[in-house]
Each structure stands twice: as structure tokens, then as C-alpha cells.
Design an enzyme around this catalytic site. Structure first.
Site, PDB file in Angstrom:
ATOM      1  N   HIS A 271       0.846  -1.185   0.000  1.00 38.44           N
ATOM      2  CA  HIS A 271       0.000   0.000   0.000  1.00 38.44           C
ATOM      3  C   HIS A 271       0.886   1.240   0.000  1.00 38.44           C
ATOM      4  O   HIS A 271       2.109   1.149   0.099  1.00 38.44           O
ATOM      5  CB  HIS A 271      -0.890   0.015   1.254  1.00 38.44           C
TER       6      HIS A 271
ATOM      7  N   ASP B 226       0.912   5.332   1.848  1.00 35.11           N
ATOM      8  CA  ASP B 226       0.357   5.905   3.073  1.00 35.11           C
ATOM      9  C   ASP B 226      -0.553   7.111   2.866  1.00 35.11           C
ATOM     10  O   ASP B 226      -1.316   7.450   3.770  1.00 35.11           O
ATOM     11  CB  ASP B 226       1.498   6.299   4.030  1.00 35.11           C
TER      12      ASP B 226
ATOM     13  N   HIS C  72       4.742   0.030  -0.187  1.00 33.93           N
ATOM     14  CA  HIS C  72       5.480  -0.811   0.754  1.00 33.93           C
ATOM     15  C   HIS C  72       4.530  -1.769   1.466  1.00 33.93           C
ATOM     16  O   HIS C  72       3.315  -1.612   1.433  1.00 33.93           O
ATOM     17  CB  HIS C  72       6.218   0.050   1.787  1.00 33.93           C
TER      18      HIS C  72
ATOM     19  N   ARG D 171       6.865  -9.112  16.492  1.00 31.60           N
ATOM     20  CA  ARG D 171       7.595  -7.977  15.907  1.00 31.60           C
ATOM     21  C   ARG D 171       7.001  -6.687  16.451  1.00 31.60           C
ATOM     22  O   ARG D 171       5.822  -6.411  16.252  1.00 31.60           O
ATOM     23  CB  ARG D 171       7.472  -8.033  14.390  1.00 31.60           C
TER      24      ARG D 171
END
Length: 679
Positions: A551, A553, A623, A633
Site C-alpha cells: 500500500h 500511506d 510498501h 515484531r
């Protein structure tokens, strides 16, 4: 004796009680939630049973609303000329008619009122993602292939689903006719099939399907407008405090209805998963038809279709030449089709915003793809505009509303502000523009403290509209904002030192980003989020999806059109983004940059303590995050804006809290937490 019931079991009991209480349609959202719970509990038969029921309920409810609203529109028309009182009487009678009709089939309408999240999930065909996984587990590959194909049609950027489809094709027992789009829109399905037949020279078959596509198009248009007749959203109004006169209320309602109907033309011309409507969509049917009829020497039909096309594109040169030829051969004129003429009269303004004349069509004229009159020498090669039937474009309405901003050349390479910070890769090394990778932004000790903080304050679904697994059903997402963390510090639930550390390191990241990219104005916080993603045990076998799909941002990525549309619901005001990683002791989870096709990976970043990746937020930097297959994570995600009007309100409140702490005027008043959603 204590008895524990799973959420799925409780939902099942509730569904059974609803079903037994009356012969009404079971609520779609409850069926959907039950199916999701069954998925997480490993009950794949339950997933199939309840998810298929949810899809059926969603379709049946929609069909019922269309049927009832059309029936009541006929009974209580509003297009007559009558006084205010008679008009209000007709409006109220129509509303009562629709309520009665709908509730006879559905039961209480409040039970079937869906949240916006559920509606969006069904529009994005998320249920089919669950279904393909469930059918795969149940060893039913032909049904899994159909579910995967259906999902992929609306999510073409989903690389992993594309890989799944390739694998299904190689499985024994899976045939080509198993790859069906279960949600195909009839008018688009017929049009696509007609174009294929036309291209193969089967003009008779193409005519049948083009005519069928037109019938389905006009039917879909009526249904779309009927669905606009329901309750409307009053954007910008607090509905509980909405205190206007009856005239203003009804006026506002019908303004919203008209806006909704205005979008029907665009909606019917837009394929699932696409952001832009197909160029010249409705007129293109008549263009194909006039030439197909010509090829079969059915000139009476050909001249009607040519005249109909010219209703949409008056005076177009090449179609006018065709029309002259038909008149000459037939020896008489004709009239355009009545249905199209009626439709254009009623919806002329809506169509004008979507139609592009032949001088702006952008068709590439190459050998075997050019215009000529049916009476000319090159009849067999004449191909209508937009032969593939699926041209994308930026609508005229969007062009009129675009604010043109003249930008200065983008720069980078400024000071890193802090001595410990080390430049690892710049834009060139990351194969893009406005990208940077830095190490040692924070220390090992700070990473450990923030990770410990995350375990104490983050909540499942925080920042993701309450969804525990917003991007993939194979991971759990937990988050917290700066202000919430300070609230926890005030309440003594976490060390205030740790809460302040979160605040301070986010400011550190902001200063580094602003300095490195040599911005000549202040970079403001847009949203700050401490987030952990955890691989769900038992759901990682044969996994090939992403933790976060590709996508951008601040715009809506359209890989097929190779564009990124800067329009809502994207956060168009975001200018720069950064991710500061807290750990690296997990498997998978690499951050990746791609080309705008959402497939070609241009750079990959392995997270580790103190590492930060920063980049501009637009379509130049698509990204995503690879699947986390084991472990957890954690990172601090930051979005920034150059526009002070879009500063993060929670950040401003956090600034006040910190000032109060520094002046020892600590916590004289409570904090108002107002979590924002992350796209």
C-alpha cells in the site's frame, strides 16, 4: 459445575435462538462473526457453514431492500406536483411502506443494520479469503479455487492470492471452469465475454452478449438507485444533536440520496477492486454493436446503434462517417434506441462526468488498430475505441477538484542530528526516491524498555478499528498511542519513565526525518503508534500471505493502472512516514518497498533494534510487510504531515501533559483518550 463455552459456540446458540424465534433471515454480521470465530478455533466446517450463510444473508437482505423500495416507489411516487403537505404525506407513506415490506422478510431492521467495517469487508470480499483457507483445510480444492478467484478479482494487488491460484491450477481435479467469480456483476460479466467473442470474430455471439450486458446494465442501474433510498449518513453532523426543521431534514436527506444516485453511473462502470471507472463504458456497448451488426449485414440495427452512440458523443467524426455510410446504403435515416435516449435525458450530467470524447480517449493507433468507415477499404480492420473494454482514467470530476501544488525538487542527505545515528542506505541504495535506512536511532536498553512497555499497554485491535487481525487472519495486532501510554503512567500501571521514553523517542524520530530530508518547514505528527504483530501458533503452515499488504500511506494504490489516487479514504495529508523497530528476534516480518505494480520488490529491510526506515508517504513508495511466521515484531510507527491543520490532536494533548510534568503541575485533570484509526 462450571461450563466454558467458546465465542463460536455462544454465537451458534444465539443464531439458533434467533432462527427458532421467527422465520426471518439470520443477521449477516452475526453469521460472519461466528464464522471468523470458528476459523480461529480451527473449526473449518463451521467456517464454511456460517460464512456461506453470511454471504447468502447479505445478498438476500440486499435483494429484499431493492424489491421493497421499488414496489413502494411505484405505490407512492414523488414526482407529481402537489402541495407541501401532500408531499410530506407521500414521503411518510413511502417510508412506512418500505419498513413494512422489508420487515415482513427480514424481521426487525435494526437486527440487520451492519457496521461500516462489516460492509467494507463484504465489499472487499474478505469472506472469500476465509473460505478459500477453510476449503483448502477441508481438502476441497475446487471450491477453494473458486473462493480464491473471487477474492482475487477484487484484490488484484494481493500477490500471495495470485500465487495460491497458480498452485490450484496445478492440482489434480481442479479444472479451468472451477475458477469462477462468485460475485461477478452480470452486466460486466456479459460485456467482458462479449468483447472476447468480438475479438475472435464471432460477431453473432458477441451481439447476443452485448445486448444481454445492456439489459443487465439498466437493471443494475435501477437497483443501485433503489438502494440509495434508505437511511443516509449526514456527514459533518452530530446526529443526536441534529435539530433542524422538517423541511431542512427532508432536504438534507434527498440531497444525500441524489449524491448516492449520482455515484451509480461511476459504480456500474467500475470493476471490483478498482478505483477508477472504465472509460466510455456505456457508449462502448453501442460502438461495438454497430460494427458487429455491420459485419453481419444487419444495417438497420447498425444505424440505430450508431445513432445511439452519437447521443453520448455528439458529432464524433468517425461515427458520423459510419452513420453517413449506413444512410447512403439503406436510403433512409433511423432513430436512436429509446431506452438509451430516455436514460441519457434523466442522467445526462452524471454521464458527462465519466465520458471522454474521442479526441481525449488516448487510443494508440497502430497497425491493425485504427478507425475507418464501414464503407471504406479497411472495414475488416476497423476496431472501436477501447477495444479491450477496460481502459482506466482519472475522472473529469476529479480533475476539476485537484489542487495543483508546485513542489520544490526533493532533497535528502541532511544532518542526522544525533551522534549515535548511522546512515545505512540512502534512496539510491534502496532503489527509490525519498527513502532512508538508519541504525542506532535508539539503544538496546531503550529497545528493551519500550518492548516491555508494549507488552503492558498495547491492546488487541487498538488503532485498527478494534480488529485483532486487520490485515491477515494469521497474526494478532496490538497497539497503543502516546497519550494512552501517559495515561497508564499516571495511573501507575506502567513506569512513568517508560511512558516518557515513548514520547521522547517519537520526537527523536521526527527530528531526524525532518533534518535528513532537508524539509524547509516543520514536520508535524499525524499519528504515532506503538504496535506489535504476533504470529498465531498453528496458522503458519503453508502460509504465503503478507503481514501487511502492499500500500501507500497517503493515496489509494491502483497497481493495474500503475497509479496512486490521492483521495479519501486515504490519509492524503500525510507527507512522510517512519518505522522504528524494537526487536529482530522473530521469523519473517521484513519490510519491503515495491514498484507501483505491488509485485516487483525494489528493497527489503530486516528489522532489528534501533533500526529506522523513513520515506515519503506517496505513491513513489509502495510498501508492505512480509508474513511473521514465528514470534512477535514490535515497532513504533510514525506518520508526519507538513500541514499544521492535520496535526495529531492526541499529540498536542500529550505535549500539554509533558509540560505539566516538567512544571510539576502534574495531572490536575483527567486525560481524554480519543484513539484514531490507522489505515
Amino acid at each position: 459445575m462450571d461450563v466454558n463455552f467458546s465465542p463460536a459456540a455462544l454465537c451458534s446458540v444465539l443464531l439458533l435462538s434467533l432462527a427458532s424465534s421467527a422465520a426471518f433471515l439470520e443477521p449477516c454480521d452475526l453469521l460472519y462473526e461466528t464464522a471468523v470465530q470458528a476459523f480461529y478455533s480451527g473449526d473449518y466446517s463451521g467456517v464454511v457453514r456460517f460464512m456461506e450463510a453470511a454471504l447468502s444473508s447479505y445478498t438476500d437482505a440486499r435483494r429484499t431492500r431493492v424489491r421493497c423500495r421499488l414496489r413502494c416507489q411505484d405505490k407512492q411516487p414523488l414526482d407529481g406536483s402537489f402541495s407541501d403537505l401532500l408531499f410530506f404525506d407521500a414521503v411518510l407513506r413511502r417510508a412506512a411502506c418500505m419498513d413494512t415490506c422489508i420487515e415482513e422478510k427480514l424481521g426487525a431492521q435494526s437486527v440487520h443494520k451492519l457496521s461500516e467495517d462489516v460492509v467494507q469487508d463484504f465489499r472487499r470480499r474478505i469472506p472469500y479469503n476465509y473460505l478459500q483457507l477453510a476449503y483448502q483445510k477441508l481438502k476441497q480444492p475446487e471450491k477453494a479455487a473458486a473462493a480464491a478467484h473471487t477474492y482475487f478479482q477484487a484484490n488484484p494487488e494481493h500477490v500471495e492470492m495470485g500465487h495460491n491460484l497458480e498452485q490450484y491450477k496445478d492440482l489434480q481435479g481442479v479444472e479451468e471452469d472451477h475458477f469462477v467469480d462468485r460475485e461477478a456483476r452480470p452486466h460486466q460479466h456479459s460485456f467482458t465475454a462479449a468483447v472476447k467473442l468480438y475479438g475472435s470474430g464471432d460477431y453473432e455471439g458477441a451481439i447476443t452478449l452485448f445486448e444481454e450486458a445492456l439489459v443487465e446494465y439498466y437493471k443494475a442501474d435501477v437497483e443501485c438507485r433503489a438502494l440509495c433510498q434508505g437511511p443516509q449518513r449526514f456527514e459533518g453532523h452530530d446526529h443526536l444533536r441534529y435539530r433542524y426543521s422538517l423541511h431542512e431534514l427532508i432536504s438534507d436527506h434527498f440531497t444525500q440520496v441524489l449524491h448516492c444516485e449520482h455515484e451509480c453511473v461511476r459504480d456500474l462502470a467500475t470493476r471490483p477492486g478498482r478505483l477508477s471507472p472504465m472509460e466510455n463504458y456505456l457508449p462502448l456497448h453501442y460502438d461495438y454493436l454497430q460494427f458487429a451488426y455491420f459485419q453481419l449485414d444487419r444495417l438497420e440495427e447498425a444505424i440505430q446503434c450508431a445513432l445511439t452512440y452519437l447521443l453520448f458523443h455528439e458529432g464524433e467524426e468517425f461515427m458520423t462517417e459510419n452513420l453517413d455510410y449506413y444512410r447512403e446504403v439503406l436510403g433512409h435515416d433511423s432513430k436512436p434506441r429509446k431506452k438509451a435516449a430516455w436514460y441519457l435525458r434523466r442522467h445526462k450530467q452524471e454521464l458527462e462526468l465519466l465520458l471522454i470524447g474521442s479526441d481525449t480517449m488516448g487510443v494508440e493507433f497502430t497497425e491493425g488498430n485504427y478507425w475507418s468507415s464501414p464503407g471504406g477499404r479497411d472495414n475488416s480492420n476497423r476496431i472501436p475505441s477501447g477495444t479491450d473494454g477496460w481502459l482506466e482514467y482519472v475522472p473529469l470530476s476529479d480533475k476539476r477538484n485537484v489542487t495543483v501544488v508546485v513542489q520544490q525538487p526533493l532533497k535528502e542527505g541532511g544532518p542526522l542530528v544525533y551522534d549515535s545515528v548511522q546512515l545505512v542506505q540512502n534512496s539510491a541504495a534502496l532503489n527509490g526516491t525519498q527513502r532512508v535506512l538508519l541504525d542506532h536511532v535508539i539503544s538496546e536498553q531503550e529497545c528493551a524498555e519500550l518492548t516491555h512497555l508494549a507488552h503492558a499497554v498495547t491492546m488487541a485491535g487498538d488503532g485498527y478499528r478494534g480488529k485483532m487481525s486487520p490485515h491477515t487472519p494469521n497474526e494478532k495486532f496490538e497497539g497503543a498511542t502516546v497519550l494512552k501510554t501517559l495515561q497508564y503512567g499516571y495511573e501507575g500501571r506502567v513506569p512513568m519513565k517508560s511512558a516518557r521514553l515513548f514520547y521522547n523517542i517519537s520526537e527523536r524520530a521526527r527530528r531526524i526525518t525532518e533534518s535528513y530530508f532537508l524539509l524547509n518547514s516543520t514536520l508535524h505528527f499525524s499519528y504515532t503508534h506503538l504496535v506489535c504483530r504476533t504470529a498465531i501458533i498453528g496458522q503458519q503452515e503453508h502460509r504465503n500471505d503478507l503481514s501487511h499488504p502492499i500500500h501507500a500511506d497517503n493515496c489509494l494504490l491502483d497497481p493495474e493502472a500503475n497509479e496512486c489516487w490521492k483521495e479519501p479514504p486515504a490519509y492524503t495529508y500525510r507527507d512522510y512516514s517512519a518505522l522504528l523497530y524494537l526487536n529482530g528476534d522473530f521469523e519473517g516480518g521484513e519490510f519491503i518497498f515495491t514498484e507501483m505494480d505491488a509485485k516487483t520488490v525494489t528493497a527489503s529491510v530486516k528489522p532489528m533494534c534501533g533500526r529506522m526506515v523513513g520515506f515519503s508517504s506517496g505513491g513513489e513508495n509502495p510498501h508492505g510487510v512480509k508474513a511473521i511466521t514465528s514470534g512477535q515484531r514490535c515497532a513504533v510507527a510514525l506518520w508526519f504531515t507538513l500541514d499544521p491543520l492535520f496535526r495529531e490532536m492526541e499529540r498536542l494533548q500529550a505535549d500539554e501533559v509533558i509540560q505539566a510534568l516538567d512544571t510539576e503541575s502534574v495531572w490536575d485533570r483527567g486525560l481524554n483518550i480519543n484513539p484514531k484509526d490507522e489505515l
